[in-house]
Design an enzyme around this catalytic site. Structure first.
Site, PDB file in Angstrom:
ATOM      1  N   LYS A  55      38.891  36.831  43.992  1.00  0.00           N
ATOM      2  CA  LYS A  55      38.263  35.997  45.025  1.00  0.00           C
ATOM      3  C   LYS A  55      39.183  35.852  46.237  1.00  0.00           C
ATOM      4  O   LYS A  55      38.741  35.907  47.380  1.00  0.00           O
ATOM      5  CB  LYS A  55      37.918  34.614  44.454  1.00  0.00           C
ATOM      6  CG  LYS A  55      36.704  34.659  43.522  1.00  0.00           C
ATOM      7  CD  LYS A  55      36.571  33.415  42.661  1.00  0.00           C
ATOM      8  CE  LYS A  55      35.416  33.588  41.665  1.00  0.00           C
ATOM      9  NZ  LYS A  55      35.333  32.541  40.672  1.00  0.00           N
ATOM     10  N   ASP A  59      29.819  27.347  44.808  1.00  0.00           N
ATOM     11  CA  ASP A  59      29.397  27.961  43.545  1.00  0.00           C
ATOM     12  C   ASP A  59      27.906  27.706  43.283  1.00  0.00           C
ATOM     13  O   ASP A  59      27.292  28.356  42.447  1.00  0.00           O
ATOM     14  CB  ASP A  59      30.208  27.354  42.382  1.00  0.00           C
ATOM     15  CG  ASP A  59      31.127  28.377  41.731  1.00  0.00           C
ATOM     16  OD1 ASP A  59      30.903  29.581  41.943  1.00  0.00           O
ATOM     17  OD2 ASP A  59      32.062  27.977  41.012  1.00  0.00           O
ATOM     18  N   GLN A  84      37.462  26.759  38.903  1.00  0.00           N
ATOM     19  CA  GLN A  84      37.205  27.881  38.003  1.00  0.00           C
ATOM     20  C   GLN A  84      36.904  27.390  36.583  1.00  0.00           C
ATOM     21  O   GLN A  84      37.659  26.622  36.011  1.00  0.00           O
ATOM     22  CB  GLN A  84      38.429  28.826  37.994  1.00  0.00           C
ATOM     23  CG  GLN A  84      38.255  30.094  37.194  1.00  0.00           C
ATOM     24  CD  GLN A  84      37.202  31.027  37.770  1.00  0.00           C
ATOM     25  OE1 GLN A  84      37.090  31.208  38.970  1.00  0.00           O
ATOM     26  NE2 GLN A  84      36.416  31.624  36.904  1.00  0.00           N
TER      27      GLN A  84
END
Length: 283
Positions: free
Chosen positions: A53, A120, A97
């Site tokens: 990322k 997200d 995460q």
């Protein structure tokens, strides 16, 4: 005739070229898109994803920061950290995460992230807006899948889409997005009886269960579109999907590979969401 392979790598490259131009325009307006990723613990897969990322962000001009926290981080500390980032006007996207260590309630953390910075697309506000068909941050993998289908002008309206898997991250949202595109959607999961009865009826088959080669040619209708979201390691350590690519490609009309299929698109949609957040917050 073999199925046409939908390359996530190629499509992601094209989209990122466009995103790079968007970032440049924002920079000229004094808006510098920034993504902060929090990772708790030492899970190697998570660290590998986060590295990917950061690299992808840098390639298109998005600044990013990784906050590494130890495995024994308390829920309270993580909530404080998220709140700090919510209030930082220079941070446009926040991503924690997953998975998180067992002492931390994942849902609590997801709900603590400001919906305006939830790149997200997991916050209940954004999930609710997705269900209502409102403009919102879409969950990255499902968003990537819909983008892949549209890139090949694959008809979704009126088609029967079958989704295997019902996770909040992929299964449920991808089914909803297909429904939003006017497909008829069937969900299958571990308790589904006679799986092939459903899969053989699918015009579009999305497989997201995380089990190696569960779907074989005999499960797939001729000329179906097959999207493989699974990422598994073989005994030899090679990456492979939930779909037996070699046999299914002889039956399907389109198929995504693993690797180089849905994966690169997930990260690309995260970048797209971060730019969207920067545009909205930077006004």
């Amino acid at each position: 005739m073999s199925a046409e392979v939908i390359s996530g790598t190629e499509l992601a490259k094209d989209i990122r070229t466009e995103l790079k131009k968007e970032v440049k325009v924002l920079n000229e307006q004094n808006i510098n898109p920034h993504l902060t990723v929090i990772i708790v613990g030492d899970d190697p897969a998570s660290h590998s994803y986060v590295k990917g990322k950061k690299k992808a962000s840098a390639e298109i001009g998005i600044s990013s920061e990784i906050i590494n926290l130890p495995e024994d981080t308390s829920e309270t500390y993580l909530l404080e950290k998220v709140n700090e980032l919510n209030n930082n006007i220079n941070v446009h996207g926040i991503l924690v995460q997953l998975p998180l260590p067992k002492q931390i309630n994942e849902q609590k953390i997801i709900e603590a992230i400001s919906p305006k910075k939830d790149v997200d697309g997991f916050h209940p506000v954004n999930v609710g807006n997705m269900i209502l068909g409102n403009d919102t941050f879409l969950s990255c993998t499902p968003y990537g899948i819909i983008t892949m289908l549209k890139s090949k002008d694959i008809e979704i309206t009126g088609k029967h889409a079958v989704v295997i898997g019902r996770s909040n991250i992929v299964g449920k949202p991808v089914g909803q997005l297909l429904l939003n595109e006017s497909a008829t959607v069937t969900y299958c999961h571990s308790k589904t009886k006679d799986l092939s009865k459903h899969t053989l009826d699918a015009d579009i088959l999305v497989v997201a269960i995380g089990k190696e080669h569960v779907i074989k040619a005999e499960h797939v209708k001729k000329d179906a579109v097959v999207i493989d979201v699974g990422v598994n390691r073989t005994k030899e350590g090679k990456l492979t999907g939930d779909v037996d690519f070699e046999s299914v490609k002889e039956v399907a009309s389109y198929i995504t590979p693993v690797p180089k299929g849905v994966g690169p698109m997930t990260i690309t949609m995260l970048l797209k969401n971060t730019i969207k957040a920067a545009k909205q917050i930077g006004k």
